[in-house]
Design a protein around this motif. Sequence first.
Motif, PDB file in Angstrom:
ATOM      1  N   GLU A 155       8.669   0.764 -22.994  1.00 57.24           N
ATOM      2  CA  GLU A 155       9.916   0.308 -23.610  1.00 57.24           C
ATOM      3  C   GLU A 155       9.834  -1.202 -23.745  1.00 57.24           C
ATOM      4  O   GLU A 155       9.868  -1.903 -22.732  1.00 57.24           O
ATOM      5  N   GLY A 156       9.704  -1.679 -24.982  1.00 59.19           N
ATOM      6  CA  GLY A 156       9.532  -3.106 -25.183  1.00 59.19           C
ATOM      7  C   GLY A 156       8.246  -3.585 -24.538  1.00 59.19           C
ATOM      8  O   GLY A 156       7.165  -3.050 -24.791  1.00 59.19           O
ATOM      9  N   SER A 157       8.340  -4.585 -23.658  1.00 62.70           N
ATOM     10  CA  SER A 157       7.160  -5.138 -23.000  1.00 62.70           C
ATOM     11  C   SER A 157       6.908  -4.511 -21.637  1.00 62.70           C
ATOM     12  O   SER A 157       6.047  -4.976 -20.892  1.00 62.70           O
ATOM     13  N   LYS A 158       7.630  -3.459 -21.303  1.00 66.93           N
ATOM     14  CA  LYS A 158       7.524  -2.866 -19.963  1.00 66.93           C
ATOM     15  C   LYS A 158       6.923  -1.465 -20.013  1.00 66.93           C
ATOM     16  O   LYS A 158       7.177  -0.682 -20.932  1.00 66.93           O
ATOM     17  N   ILE A 159       6.099  -1.182 -18.991  1.00 70.88           N
ATOM     18  CA  ILE A 159       5.555   0.155 -18.783  1.00 70.88           C
ATOM     19  C   ILE A 159       6.266   0.742 -17.563  1.00 70.88           C
ATOM     20  O   ILE A 159       6.293   0.131 -16.496  1.00 70.88           O
ATOM     21  N   THR A 160       6.836   1.931 -17.715  1.00 73.99           N
ATOM     22  CA  THR A 160       7.504   2.611 -16.612  1.00 73.99           C
ATOM     23  C   THR A 160       6.674   3.811 -16.195  1.00 73.99           C
ATOM     24  O   THR A 160       6.239   4.602 -17.048  1.00 73.99           O
ATOM     25  N   LEU A 161       6.428   3.942 -14.874  1.00 73.02           N
ATOM     26  CA  LEU A 161       5.629   5.045 -14.358  1.00 73.02           C
ATOM     27  C   LEU A 161       6.369   5.726 -13.214  1.00 73.02           C
ATOM     28  O   LEU A 161       6.877   5.064 -12.310  1.00 73.02           O
ATOM     29  N   ASP A 162       6.424   7.044 -13.251  1.00 68.55           N
ATOM     30  CA  ASP A 162       6.957   7.843 -12.156  1.00 68.55           C
ATOM     31  C   ASP A 162       5.795   8.570 -11.490  1.00 68.55           C
ATOM     32  O   ASP A 162       4.935   9.135 -12.173  1.00 68.55           O
ATOM     33  N   ALA A 163       5.786   8.574 -10.151  1.00 64.15           N
ATOM     34  CA  ALA A 163       4.671   9.188  -9.434  1.00 64.15           C
ATOM     35  C   ALA A 163       5.145   9.760  -8.104  1.00 64.15           C
ATOM     36  O   ALA A 163       6.151   9.331  -7.537  1.00 64.15           O
ATOM     37  N   ILE A 164       4.398  10.747  -7.609  1.00 59.61           N
ATOM     38  CA  ILE A 164       4.641  11.305  -6.282  1.00 59.61           C
ATOM     39  C   ILE A 164       3.796  10.510  -5.295  1.00 59.61           C
ATOM     40  O   ILE A 164       2.577  10.428  -5.441  1.00 59.61           O
ATOM     41  N   THR A 165       4.444   9.911  -4.305  1.00 63.37           N
ATOM     42  CA  THR A 165       3.754   8.982  -3.409  1.00 63.37           C
ATOM     43  C   THR A 165       3.822   9.448  -1.960  1.00 63.37           C
ATOM     44  O   THR A 165       4.696  10.235  -1.575  1.00 63.37           O
ATOM     45  N   TYR A 166       2.895   8.928  -1.175  1.00 61.92           N
ATOM     46  CA  TYR A 166       2.822   9.210   0.260  1.00 61.92           C
ATOM     47  C   TYR A 166       2.546   7.899   0.988  1.00 61.92           C
ATOM     48  O   TYR A 166       1.809   7.045   0.475  1.00 61.92           O
ATOM     49  N   PRO A 167       3.090   7.712   2.191  1.00 62.99           N
ATOM     50  CA  PRO A 167       2.882   6.451   2.906  1.00 62.99           C
ATOM     51  C   PRO A 167       1.498   6.309   3.521  1.00 62.99           C
ATOM     52  O   PRO A 167       1.067   5.209   3.847  1.00 62.99           O
ATOM     53  N   ASN A 168       0.784   7.429   3.699  1.00 62.61           N
ATOM     54  CA  ASN A 168      -0.544   7.389   4.325  1.00 62.61           C
ATOM     55  C   ASN A 168      -1.297   8.672   3.979  1.00 62.61           C
ATOM     56  O   ASN A 168      -0.895   9.421   3.078  1.00 62.61           O
ATOM     57  N   LEU A 169      -2.342   8.958   4.741  1.00 60.89           N
ATOM     58  CA  LEU A 169      -3.237  10.073   4.445  1.00 60.89           C
ATOM     59  C   LEU A 169      -2.889  11.347   5.202  1.00 60.89           C
ATOM     60  O   LEU A 169      -3.519  12.385   4.988  1.00 60.89           O
TER      61      LEU A 169
ATOM     62  N   PRO B 164       0.817  -1.225   0.000  1.00 63.52           N
ATOM     63  CA  PRO B 164       0.000   0.000   0.000  1.00 63.52           C
ATOM     64  C   PRO B 164       0.843   1.264   0.000  1.00 63.52           C
ATOM     65  O   PRO B 164       1.816   1.400   0.743  1.00 63.52           O
ATOM     66  N   ILE B 165       0.477   2.173  -0.869  1.00 65.72           N
ATOM     67  CA  ILE B 165       1.090   3.488  -0.947  1.00 65.72           C
ATOM     68  C   ILE B 165       0.114   4.369  -1.717  1.00 65.72           C
ATOM     69  O   ILE B 165      -0.640   3.877  -2.562  1.00 65.72           O
ATOM     70  N   PHE B 166       0.083   5.658  -1.401  1.00 65.81           N
ATOM     71  CA  PHE B 166      -0.906   6.533  -2.035  1.00 65.81           C
ATOM     72  C   PHE B 166      -0.228   7.438  -3.052  1.00 65.81           C
ATOM     73  O   PHE B 166       0.806   8.048  -2.784  1.00 65.81           O
ATOM     74  N   HIS B 167      -0.843   7.533  -4.248  1.00 68.59           N
ATOM     75  CA  HIS B 167      -0.346   8.392  -5.325  1.00 68.59           C
ATOM     76  C   HIS B 167      -1.315   9.557  -5.495  1.00 68.59           C
ATOM     77  O   HIS B 167      -2.483   9.340  -5.785  1.00 68.59           O
ATOM     78  N   MET B 168      -0.805  10.764  -5.312  1.00 70.67           N
ATOM     79  CA  MET B 168      -1.650  11.930  -5.563  1.00 70.67           C
ATOM     80  C   MET B 168      -1.521  12.364  -7.026  1.00 70.67           C
ATOM     81  O   MET B 168      -2.497  12.516  -7.730  1.00 70.67           O
TER      82      MET B 168
END
Length: 243
Positions: free
Chosen positions: A197-211, A185-189
Amino acid sequence: MQALWNGIDNTNINLFQFKRNKGYHSDFVAVSDFWQSYTFNHTNLRTKGRVHAKVPGGSPFGQTLPLPSSAHPLPEYNSTSYISYVTILNPIPLAESSIRVIRIHSARKRELIAKIPVLKVPYMHSFGLSKNYAVIYAAPLFINIPKMLETAEPVNSLEWHSDEPMNVHVVHLKTGKVTSLKTPPIFHMHHINAFEEGSKITLDAITYPNLEFMRSLEMTRLVNVTQRNDIEINSAIKRFVID
């Protein structure tokens, strides 16, 4: 409750110009975290009207209650359309709700790409989009619908379940096929980028451990210099790679 019934008008989060496509009109639109949006005149910023876009696949309550959506529709690759989602809430206990990934052709014309059934409705603010896939991060941050209806306080109606995994739904934009995965569990705002790239999807996101960071953004704290300076925004940029 009266404000909810009359319609969400706090659409100050994002602005879009949905292009002309297949004969649909081009509109400047103000959006928020709800399905309802408003068109406005871009020369004088006056509101033109509330948009009653038909919900793809229908809604059990029609246009009666505001439905959670995204303030960050993303442009579809090599197209004038945008991709977004809408969450269909069902307040009946144990009744199925759903996340619906949609294609926006214009302010009023929307198309269903995929329907993802859920028993508990996650709060989401944005999502990832690559050339061929929409990636929905459904963190275990759930909307307590009875509490929302009782209190009309959105932040206090959200519940963080740290003992449950985060569901990741990968949706193929052309076929509508959904592949669902689980991760800690992790939260993405907000999402930063997504690419293939090839068979892979790469995602960058700003995350938070909780609310906690969201609860710290109440106006009573923001207008108090001492309390505002003590706010700990415990965010981290993380990269996810999906094969």
